[in-house]
Each structure stands twice: as structure tokens, then as C-alpha cells.
Design a protein around this motif. Structure first.
Motif, PDB file in Angstrom:
ATOM      1  N   GLU A  27       0.898  -1.359   0.004  1.00 48.26           N
ATOM      2  CA  GLU A  27       0.017   0.057   0.044  1.00 48.26           C
ATOM      3  C   GLU A  27       0.894   1.116  -0.036  1.00 48.26           C
ATOM      4  O   GLU A  27       0.433   2.427  -0.378  1.00 48.26           O
ATOM      5  N   VAL A  28       1.926   1.115   0.582  1.00 46.75           N
ATOM      6  CA  VAL A  28       2.896   2.225   0.848  1.00 46.75           C
ATOM      7  C   VAL A  28       3.503   2.763  -0.813  1.00 46.75           C
ATOM      8  O   VAL A  28       3.366   3.851  -0.968  1.00 46.75           O
ATOM      9  N   HIS A  29       3.788   1.758  -1.466  1.00 43.50           N
ATOM     10  CA  HIS A  29       4.531   2.266  -2.937  1.00 43.50           C
ATOM     11  C   HIS A  29       3.665   3.153  -3.611  1.00 43.50           C
ATOM     12  O   HIS A  29       3.722   4.090  -4.236  1.00 43.50           O
ATOM     13  N   PRO A  30       2.316   2.596  -4.088  1.00 39.50           N
ATOM     14  CA  PRO A  30       1.389   3.535  -4.817  1.00 39.50           C
ATOM     15  C   PRO A  30       1.060   4.825  -4.221  1.00 39.50           C
ATOM     16  O   PRO A  30       0.876   5.951  -4.842  1.00 39.50           O
ATOM     17  N   LEU A  31       0.838   4.726  -2.600  1.00 40.51           N
ATOM     18  CA  LEU A  31       0.684   5.928  -2.007  1.00 40.51           C
ATOM     19  C   LEU A  31       1.845   7.224  -2.074  1.00 40.51           C
ATOM     20  O   LEU A  31       1.495   8.309  -2.451  1.00 40.51           O
ATOM     21  N   LEU A  32       2.997   6.538  -1.955  1.00 36.26           N
ATOM     22  CA  LEU A  32       4.086   7.282  -2.174  1.00 36.26           C
ATOM     23  C   LEU A  32       4.441   8.013  -3.545  1.00 36.26           C
ATOM     24  O   LEU A  32       4.644   9.362  -3.919  1.00 36.26           O
ATOM     25  N   THR A  33       4.256   7.268  -4.499  1.00 36.63           N
ATOM     26  CA  THR A  33       4.115   7.435  -5.726  1.00 36.63           C
ATOM     27  C   THR A  33       3.075   8.797  -6.090  1.00 36.63           C
ATOM     28  O   THR A  33       3.387   9.796  -6.703  1.00 36.63           O
ATOM     29  N   LEU A  34       1.799   8.638  -5.385  1.00 36.49           N
ATOM     30  CA  LEU A  34       0.854   9.639  -5.911  1.00 36.49           C
ATOM     31  C   LEU A  34       1.230  10.904  -5.047  1.00 36.49           C
ATOM     32  O   LEU A  34       1.086  11.961  -5.561  1.00 36.49           O
ATOM     33  N   CYS A  35       1.738  10.765  -3.920  1.00 40.97           N
ATOM     34  CA  CYS A  35       2.248  11.789  -3.106  1.00 40.97           C
ATOM     35  C   CYS A  35       3.350  12.492  -3.931  1.00 40.97           C
ATOM     36  O   CYS A  35       3.545  13.983  -3.557  1.00 40.97           O
ATOM     37  N   GLU A  81       5.280  17.571  -6.445  1.00 36.75           N
ATOM     38  CA  GLU A  81       6.073  18.348  -7.556  1.00 36.75           C
ATOM     39  C   GLU A  81       5.249  19.154  -8.250  1.00 36.75           C
ATOM     40  O   GLU A  81       5.562  20.109  -8.630  1.00 36.75           O
ATOM     41  N   ASN A  82       3.687  18.609  -8.437  1.00 33.69           N
ATOM     42  CA  ASN A  82       2.760  19.586  -9.313  1.00 33.69           C
ATOM     43  C   ASN A  82       2.308  20.746  -8.710  1.00 33.69           C
ATOM     44  O   ASN A  82       1.784  21.883  -9.191  1.00 33.69           O
ATOM     45  N   TRP A  83       2.207  20.837  -7.238  1.00 27.30           N
ATOM     46  CA  TRP A  83       1.609  21.934  -6.402  1.00 27.30           C
ATOM     47  C   TRP A  83       2.777  22.924  -6.144  1.00 27.30           C
ATOM     48  O   TRP A  83       3.735  23.268  -5.974  1.00 27.30           O
ATOM     49  N   ARG A  97       8.108  18.264   0.547  1.00 28.19           N
ATOM     50  CA  ARG A  97       9.359  17.567   0.014  1.00 28.19           C
ATOM     51  C   ARG A  97      10.214  16.855   0.853  1.00 28.19           C
ATOM     52  O   ARG A  97      10.488  15.729   0.776  1.00 28.19           O
ATOM     53  N   VAL A  98      10.334  17.555   2.132  1.00 24.87           N
ATOM     54  CA  VAL A  98      11.254  16.742   3.364  1.00 24.87           C
ATOM     55  C   VAL A  98      10.506  15.676   3.790  1.00 24.87           C
ATOM     56  O   VAL A  98      11.004  14.795   4.021  1.00 24.87           O
ATOM     57  N   PHE A  99       9.415  16.117   3.892  1.00 26.97           N
ATOM     58  CA  PHE A  99       8.418  14.953   4.606  1.00 26.97           C
ATOM     59  C   PHE A  99       8.255  13.804   3.594  1.00 26.97           C
ATOM     60  O   PHE A  99       8.625  12.530   4.019  1.00 26.97           O
TER      61      PHE A  99
END
Length: 598
Positions: A189-197, A202-204, A215-217
Motif C-alpha cells: 500500500e505504501v508504494h502507490p501512495l508514495l508515488t501519488l504523493c 511536484e505539481n503543487w 518535499r522534506v516529509f
């Protein structure tokens, strides 16, 4: 602070002014502040003033006195009265938030939950408070280790923030959820969530400090994920990005314009805290990779920064950072041959844990593990076993459990007469079959332990197979200490087998690597082997030089051993239950043998 929708009464403004004057005096005059606020009730004020005054009194009593009963009464009244008043959101939700915080401090968690749930239910039209209360209830569940409920709430928060048009706060909710999923080891579950984050961050486009803090988080989660997996080499690009990111943040000014969206009025951490956190993950990386001087340098910087921050800030996270830094530097000290300093730092961790029950609950297993490692270093094997056994009973963390079992197995191997217990442990950390964790580093260590056992049993070909597997894995991820240990043990095996050339090919790089780390025990072992090797090959000068090196290392270790065992803190090795002892009785002198080291 209007008493009604009309102008506030003069008496109310006067009492409020006096109360604030006394509260902000130096030193604060809390008793007089409370008297002024209590006087408001003599005037039979309208419900809005009554509720606000109860909130102010409750907050002052909670934050500045030990009168928890009266604080609770006022906070409960503030929450009850404010719920009956329309368009009174700030007082209503602040009362709910502080009352819940108060309940948690008093260990009344079951009283806090319904207050927060009710406040969340009725705050959907107030974005700032709705998000804040969701974070608060999620944190409460996380502290109780109910990570499923916490993740559900953070998911609700992320969706609410998206609907409210705040991608920044959505990212905060999702990153917080990712952090909990990492704690639960739900990697799928972590991998897709971190990809979305990563995409959201980057887009914000917004406040530069907020963007960089996101970005630090994000990068801290990525780095700790790699380090948990023991992937010291693979993490380097992420760690470099993180270090660049914190440098960018330190150049930005805090006086940026506040967000216009009330749902975005959040900060993850103050930038000073982020700075310490980046030092901390750098220390974790340096220790795992075996760059111990670098770990020492960054620990010194971080602890200096922490001392400054703690003078002005009582945030519990600072003590947590301090304990984790000390845990890592203690392990470094034990490797570099500074046992006395390590023991004093273990005592420092004990003192920090005595000041905070939650800190002790979260770090008791690590504390006993460190004492177990110290006991090995001073050859107190019975105490080491007792410490590791105590630590195993206190942890549910799979990586820590595996680390403890690996070290306990090394104790049983050294004792040589604990075959049944040893084989039972080795079954549970079999690197070839159903290894309990995904950590590359711990699996490599498990192969080394198998190799060590086979060596002691004289099964040299089997030992070589295990050690070559360790070498392959440790070279792949730059695990320098495991590489050095495997090389010197292989060198020892080839020496026993009479293959002096191959032995030399192993021991020389082991010595070079151990000097670079520096690892005192491997240097001692390597110098002893080099002495015997050169003697066997007729290289008298080289043998003499190696003997001199061995003598120097022996003397350094012996002096440190005596210094450590003479400290009153050495008595900590007998502590295996309850809170750590406050007082230590002085030792008469070292009671342990150096035979296994020299």
C-alpha cells in the motif's frame, strides 16, 4: 473577543485585560489571572462570554497549574455551552480540541474519542477545524497503535482536503498515512501512495516553504523506507536530495503570505525541527553504512541544535529525536572502542526515559538491546542474554526483534554450550527460508551468524558458503562492517586450512576497511591474524609490525574496558525489569574478563 454581537461590556474588557496582563507577566502571575477570569461569572454574563471564559480558565489551569480537576470542569462546561450557540465555531472546536488533549494527558483516552468524533461531525463547514480535529483523532489512534483507524481518518482527511481545493493539506494527510503504513510494514500500500504523493508535491505551486516542507516529509519517508530495508547504497540519491532540500528551506524566510484557503493553514514541522530530523536520518545512514566518524560529526551537530531548541521549546518530539540520536551513536561508540562513553550515553537515555513514560514505553526494548550490546563488548555474556531476553519481551517491531535474535544467537555461539536454544533461534532467522523481515542488512547478518557457527564447529566449507553470501549482499549495498567481519573470518578459515595466500587476500582488505570505519574489534582480530600469517610465512619484520599493532589495540581496549567497568553506570547491566534505576552504586573495579578479546 466580543461578548455579544454588540460592543463588549467595559467590565468584561477590563477583567480580560487584567487577566492577560497577569498571564503574560514575567514571571506569569497565574493565580491573579485566574481570579480575574473567575470574576467574570459574578456579572452573570451572556452564554458566549460564559463559554469563552470557561475555555480561557480551563486552558490556563491546564497549561499552567496542577489543578486538573478544576481545569476539566471548565473545559467540559466550555464544550457543553458552546455547542448550544450557533456561529461560535472557534470557541466550540478549540474547547473540543483542548478538552480531548487534556483527557489524553490524564489517560482518559476513551473520554477524548467521543468529544473529537462529535466535533468532527459538526465541523464540516469549518475547513481549518475539521482538518485539525481529524489529524488530532488520527494521532490519538496512532498513539494507541490502532493504525487501521488512524489511516482511515487520514484517508477521510485527504479526500476532504481535495474537495476543499487544498492539494497541500491533501498531501499532508496522505504523507501522514504513508508514514503509518510504513510503520505497519504494509509495503504494497505504501508504494502507490508514495508515488501519488510525489506527483502531488511536484505539481503543487504555492508557498515555497510549504512546498519544500512537503518535499522534506516525502523524502524522509523514502529514506527511512530504504534504511528499514537495509539498502544503504540504494538510498544515497534520495538522501542527497533530502540534504539539498533542507539547505533550500534554511535560506527561505518564514514571513511568507499566509494561505487564503483555511484548509491549508498547517505546517508539518518547524524548519528547525526538520533540520534536526535530516541530521538524524543522515546519522542512521552513516551508522548502517559503517561511516562512523561521519555519524559522530552529524550527531554532534544535531545534539547541539537540540540543546538550543529545548531551551525555548518543550515539544516532546525533540526528546524523541535526542533518544534516537543517542541510540545510534551508542552503537557507533561500541564499535569504535569507546565503551565507557557509550555506557554514560546509555545512562543519559535512561534519564530522558525517566522524565517521560511514553518515551520509556517506546524505547525500553531499544534500551535493553543497547545494554545487551554493551555486555557483549565487556564479555558479560550472562547479562547480555538477560538484556536481550528482556528486550524481546518488550518489542513487537519485527526488524528490532530480528536484530535482537541475531545478537542473542552470537552470545549463544560464544558461550558454546547452549546448542538447543541456539538452534531454536537460528530456525527463526533462517536467511535461506522464510526470513522474518525484508531487510537486506539483517538477512546478510543472518548469513554471517550461520558462517560464524559453522566456523566454531569446524565445518569450514559450509562456513565459506555462508560468508560468501554475506559478502555478496554487503558489497551490493556498501555494508562496510559486515564486509570487514566476513573478510576477517574468511581469512581466519583459510589460515586454519593452511592456505596462507588466500588468507592474506582476505585479512589485508579487512584491516583496511576496519581502519576506515573504524572498527576496533575487527582491527584487533585482523592484526592478530596478520601477525600469525607473517610469522608462518617467515616475514619477520611484518610479523613484528603486526604484533606491535595488536599490542596497541589490546592496550586501548583494555584501558577502555577497565574504565567502563569501573563506572557506577556499569550496574545497569543487572537491570532487566521496570523503570531504569535512578542511582548507581560505584563499582570496586572491573569484574569481567578480557580473555575473549585479547
Amino acid at each position: 473577543m466580543a461578548a455579544t454581537t454588540e460592543a463588549p461590556e467595559p467590565w468584561y474588557l477590563a477583567l480580560l485585560g487584567f487577566a492577560e496582563h497577569f498571564r503574560t507577566s514575567s514571571p506569569p502571575k497565574i493565580r491573579l489571572c485566574v481570579h480575574c477570569l473567575q470574576a467574570v461569572f459574578q456579572f452573570k454574563p451572556p452564554p458566549r462570554v460564559e463559554a469563552r471564559t470557561h475555555l480561557q480558565l480551563g486552558s490556563v489551569l491546564y497549561r499552567h497549574t496542577k489543578n486538573s480537576e478544576l481545569a476539566q470542569t471548565h473545559l467540559e462546561k466550555a464544550w457543553f455551552i458552546s455547542q448550544q450557540i450557533s456561529q461560535f465555531e472557534d470557541v466550540k472546536f478549540e474547547a473540543a480540541s483542548i478538552l480531548s488533549e487534556f483527557y489524553c494527558q490524564q489517560n482518559l483516552v476513551d473520554s477524548a474519542k467521543p468529544v473529537l468524533r462529535k466535533a468532527i461531525q459538526i465541523s464540516q463547514q469549518t475547513p481549518y477545524w475539521h482538518c485539525r480535529l481529524l489529524f488530532q483523532l488520527a494521532q490519538l489512534h496512532a498513539l494507541e497503535r490502532d493504525l487501521v483507524s488512524a489511516c482511515d481518518l487520514l484517508g477521510v482527511g485527504a479526500e476532504y482536503a481535495r474537495v476543499m481545493g487544498s492539494e497541500y493539506t491533501r498531501a499532508l494527510f496522505l504523507l501522514s498515512k504513508g508514514m503509518l503504513l510504513l510503520m505497519e510494514r504494509k509495503l504494497s500500500e505504501v508504494h502507490p501512495l508514495l508515488t501519488l504523493c510525489g506527483t502531488i508535491v511536484e505539481n503543487w505551486q504555492g508557498n515555497p516553504i510549504q512546498k519544500e516542507s512537503l518535499r522534506v516529509f516525502f523524502l524522509v519517508l523514502q529514506v527511512t523506507h530504504y534504511l528499514d530495508a537495509g539498502q544503504v547504497k540504494s538510498v544515497k540519491p534520495c538522501l542527497k536530495q533530502l540534504q539539498q532540500c533542507i539547505q533550500t528551506i534554511s535560506t527561505l524566510h518564514d514571513d511568507e503570505i499566509l494561505p487564503t484557503n483555511p484548509a491549508a493553514l498547517f505546517h508539518w514541522l518547524p524548519k528547525e525541527h526538520m533540520c534536526v530530523l535530516v541530521y538524524l536520518v543522515t546519522v542512521m545512514h552513516s551508522m548502517q553504512a559503517g561511516y562512523l566518524e561521519k555519524a559522530q560529526k552529524y550527531t554532534d551537530k544535531a545534539l547541539m541544535q537540540l540543546e538550543k531548541l529545548k531551551m525555548l521549546d518543550s515539544s516532546p518530539i525533540l526528546s524523541t529525536f535526542q533518544v534516537i540520536l543517542l541510540e545510534h551513536i551508542i552503537m557507533c561508540r561500541l564499535v569504535t572502542g569507546h565503551k565507557a562513553t557509550a555506557l554514560q550515553e546509555i545512562s543519559q537515555v535512561c534519564q530522558l526515559c525517566q522524565q517521560s513514560p511514553r518515551l520509556f514505553t517506546n524505547h525500553a526494548a531499544q534500551l535493553h538491546t543497547l545494554l545487551g550490546l554493551y555486555c557483549i563488548s565487556v564479555n558479560c555474556m550472562d547479562n547480555a542474554e538477560a538484556q536481550f531476553t528482556a528486550a524481546l519481551q518488550m518489542t513487537t517491531h519485527q526488524e528490532l526483534w530480528t536484530f535482537i535474535v541475531t545478537n542473542l544467537a552470537s552470545v549463544y555461539i560464544r558461550e558454546g554450550n547452549r546448542h538447543q536454544e541456539l538452534y531454536s533461534l537460528l530456525e527463526r532467522i533462517n536467511p535461506d527460508h522464510n526470513f522474518p523481515v525484508s531487510s537486506h542488512c539483517l538477512r546478510a547478518a543472518a548469513f554471517y551468524i550461520r558462517g560464524l557457527l559453522s566456523f566454531f564447529q569446524g565445518r569450514y566449507n559450509e562456513a565459506k558458503r555462508f560468508l560468501r553470501e554475506t559478502l555478496k549482499m554487503s558489497n551490493a549495498e556498501d555494508l562496510n562492517r559486515l564486509t570487514a567481519c566476513s573478510l576477517v573470518l574468511l581469512g581466519h578459515i583459510f589460515f586454519v586450512l593452511g592456505n596462507h595466500r588466500e588468507s592474506n587476500n582476505m585479512v589485508v582488505p579487512a584491516m583496511q576497511l576496519a581502519s576506515k570505519i573504524p572498527d576496533m574489534s575487527v582491527q584487533l582480530w585482523s592484526s592478530a591474524l596478520l601477525k600469525d600469517l607473517n610469522k608462518a610465512c617467515g616475514n619477520t619484520m611484518d610479523a613484528h609490525e603486526a604484533a606491535q599493532m595488536h599490542q596497541n589495540f589490546s592496550q586501548q581496549l583494555l584501558q577502555d574496558h577497565i574504565a567502563a567497568c569501573s563506572l557506577p553506570e556499569h550496574n545497569l547491566i543487572s537491570w532487566t525489569d521496570g523503570l531504569p534505576p535512578v542511582q548507581f552504586q560505584p563499582q570496586n573495579g572491573p569484574t569481567t574478563s578480557l580473555a575473549s578479546l585479547l
